[in-house]
Design a protein around this motif. Structure first.
Motif, mmCIF file in Angstrom:
data_model
loop_
_atom_site.group_PDB
_atom_site.id
_atom_site.type_symbol
_atom_site.label_atom_id
_atom_site.label_comp_id
_atom_site.label_asym_id
_atom_site.label_seq_id
_atom_site.Cartn_x
_atom_site.Cartn_y
_atom_site.Cartn_z
ATOM 1 N N THR A 1 24.379 31.509 22.197
ATOM 2 C CA THR A 1 23.105 31.014 22.722
ATOM 3 C C THR A 1 22.027 32.080 22.647
ATOM 4 O O THR A 1 20.897 31.798 22.227
ATOM 5 C CB THR A 1 23.278 30.537 24.179
ATOM 6 O OG1 THR A 1 24.232 29.483 24.198
ATOM 7 C CG2 THR A 1 21.966 30.052 24.747
ATOM 8 N N CYS B 1 18.738 31.610 20.425
ATOM 9 C CA CYS B 1 17.439 31.578 21.109
ATOM 10 C C CYS B 1 16.523 32.703 20.629
ATOM 11 O O CYS B 1 15.304 32.550 20.611
ATOM 12 C CB CYS B 1 17.618 31.664 22.623
ATOM 13 S SG CYS B 1 18.156 30.114 23.361
ATOM 14 N N THR B 2 17.104 33.834 20.236
ATOM 15 C CA THR B 2 16.270 34.945 19.781
ATOM 16 C C THR B 2 15.986 34.893 18.283
ATOM 17 O O THR B 2 14.877 35.188 17.861
ATOM 18 C CB THR B 2 16.921 36.307 20.126
ATOM 19 O OG1 THR B 2 18.228 36.361 19.558
ATOM 20 C CG2 THR B 2 16.994 36.505 21.617
ATOM 21 N N TRP C 1 15.631 28.411 18.671
ATOM 22 C CA TRP C 1 15.870 27.477 19.767
ATOM 23 C C TRP C 1 14.970 27.813 20.936
ATOM 24 O O TRP C 1 14.592 28.961 21.139
ATOM 25 C CB TRP C 1 17.325 27.547 20.216
ATOM 26 C CG TRP C 1 18.265 26.800 19.319
ATOM 27 C CD1 TRP C 1 18.011 26.321 18.073
ATOM 28 C CD2 TRP C 1 19.618 26.473 19.610
ATOM 29 N NE1 TRP C 1 19.117 25.711 17.567
ATOM 30 C CE2 TRP C 1 20.116 25.786 18.488
ATOM 31 C CE3 TRP C 1 20.455 26.691 20.675
ATOM 32 C CZ2 TRP C 1 21.421 25.311 18.426
ATOM 33 C CZ3 TRP C 1 21.747 26.219 20.618
ATOM 34 C CH2 TRP C 1 22.217 25.531 19.504
ATOM 35 N N ASP C 2 14.604 26.810 21.725
ATOM 36 C CA ASP C 2 13.723 26.989 22.874
ATOM 37 C C ASP C 2 14.388 27.890 23.914
ATOM 38 O O ASP C 2 15.433 27.561 24.465
ATOM 39 C CB ASP C 2 13.397 25.630 23.494
ATOM 40 C CG ASP C 2 12.329 25.706 24.557
ATOM 41 O OD1 ASP C 2 11.806 26.811 24.815
ATOM 42 O OD2 ASP C 2 12.011 24.654 25.134
ATOM 43 N N VAL C 3 13.767 29.035 24.176
ATOM 44 C CA VAL C 3 14.332 30.029 25.091
ATOM 45 C C VAL C 3 14.441 29.490 26.503
ATOM 46 O O VAL C 3 15.377 29.831 27.239
ATOM 47 C CB VAL C 3 13.485 31.326 25.052
ATOM 48 C CG1 VAL C 3 13.986 32.342 26.050
ATOM 49 C CG2 VAL C 3 13.484 31.908 23.653
ATOM 50 N N TRP C 4 13.527 28.638 26.898
ATOM 51 C CA TRP C 4 13.534 28.117 28.262
ATOM 52 C C TRP C 4 14.689 27.158 28.504
ATOM 53 O O TRP C 4 15.021 26.857 29.655
ATOM 54 C CB TRP C 4 12.203 27.441 28.585
ATOM 55 C CG TRP C 4 11.096 28.432 28.559
ATOM 56 C CD1 TRP C 4 10.124 28.539 27.601
ATOM 57 C CD2 TRP C 4 10.850 29.480 29.495
ATOM 58 N NE1 TRP C 4 9.291 29.588 27.873
ATOM 59 C CE2 TRP C 4 9.719 30.192 29.054
ATOM 60 C CE3 TRP C 4 11.474 29.908 30.660
ATOM 61 C CZ2 TRP C 4 9.199 31.280 29.726
ATOM 62 C CZ3 TRP C 4 10.963 30.996 31.333
ATOM 63 C CH2 TRP C 4 9.838 31.663 30.872
ATOM 64 N N LEU C 5 15.316 26.689 27.467
ATOM 65 C CA LEU C 5 16.458 25.782 27.606
ATOM 66 C C LEU C 5 17.801 26.497 27.460
ATOM 67 O O LEU C 5 18.837 25.859 27.277
ATOM 68 C CB LEU C 5 16.368 24.661 26.568
ATOM 69 C CG LEU C 5 15.226 23.675 26.748
ATOM 70 C CD1 LEU C 5 15.202 22.692 25.585
ATOM 71 C CD2 LEU C 5 15.363 22.938 28.064
ATOM 72 N N TRP C 6 17.811 27.825 27.565
ATOM 73 C CA TRP C 6 19.042 28.565 27.318
ATOM 74 C C TRP C 6 20.211 28.127 28.188
ATOM 75 O O TRP C 6 21.340 28.075 27.690
ATOM 76 C CB TRP C 6 18.825 30.080 27.395
ATOM 77 C CG TRP C 6 18.596 30.613 28.773
ATOM 78 C CD1 TRP C 6 17.406 30.804 29.389
ATOM 79 C CD2 TRP C 6 19.596 31.010 29.714
ATOM 80 N NE1 TRP C 6 17.600 31.289 30.656
ATOM 81 C CE2 TRP C 6 18.933 31.433 30.886
ATOM 82 C CE3 TRP C 6 20.988 31.045 29.690
ATOM 83 C CZ2 TRP C 6 19.610 31.889 32.010
ATOM 84 C CZ3 TRP C 6 21.664 31.508 30.817
ATOM 85 C CH2 TRP C 6 20.977 31.925 31.951
ATOM 86 N N TRP D 1 21.631 24.990 26.508
ATOM 87 C CA TRP D 1 22.331 25.333 25.269
ATOM 88 C C TRP D 1 23.667 26.008 25.579
ATOM 89 O O TRP D 1 24.690 25.690 24.957
ATOM 90 C CB TRP D 1 21.482 26.270 24.404
ATOM 91 C CG TRP D 1 20.229 25.672 23.862
ATOM 92 C CD1 TRP D 1 18.964 26.140 24.056
ATOM 93 C CD2 TRP D 1 20.080 24.519 23.036
ATOM 94 N NE1 TRP D 1 18.052 25.344 23.402
ATOM 95 C CE2 TRP D 1 18.723 24.337 22.770
ATOM 96 C CE3 TRP D 1 20.981 23.611 22.500
ATOM 97 C CZ2 TRP D 1 18.235 23.303 21.987
ATOM 98 C CZ3 TRP D 1 20.502 22.579 21.726
ATOM 99 C CH2 TRP D 1 19.142 22.434 21.479
#
Length: 100
Positions: free
Chosen positions: A64, A68-69, A73-78, A81
């Protein structure tokens, strides 16, 4: 754009890595050596290294963070995920264990 495909591939990769660590000897018996050195049932690390579900949670966290990095992928949804990937790997594990 292809988040669903990335999610499926990442779930399969997490399943494979977690299964290798917890159930297989590994290349040059590396996982077997680690498991043989970690036999104390009173230590959480020792128990956690033999648990597929525990290992899949931590591998999913690493995947994840990577996606995310570097994967867009949307970081706020880590958290979604993270637990989604781990849960998908757990379902794959349950499916294959039911077939055996």
């Amino acid at each position: 754009m292809y988040d669903w495909l990335t999610f499926i591939i990442a779930s399969l990769a997490i399943y494979r890595v977690a299964r290798m660590v917890t159930e297989e000897d590994g290349p040059m018996f590396i996982f077997k050596r680690v498991m043989d050195a970690r036999t104390d049932d009173k230590r959480s690390l020792d128990v956690g290294l033999r648990c597929f579900y525990c290992v899949s949670v931590w591998i999913a966290l690493l995947v994840t963070v990577l996606l995310c990095t570097a994967g867009g992928w949307d970081v706020w949804l880590w958290p979604v995920w993270w637990f989604g990937l781990s849960g998908a790997a757990a379902k794959i594990h349950q499916y294959w264990n039911a077939k055996a």
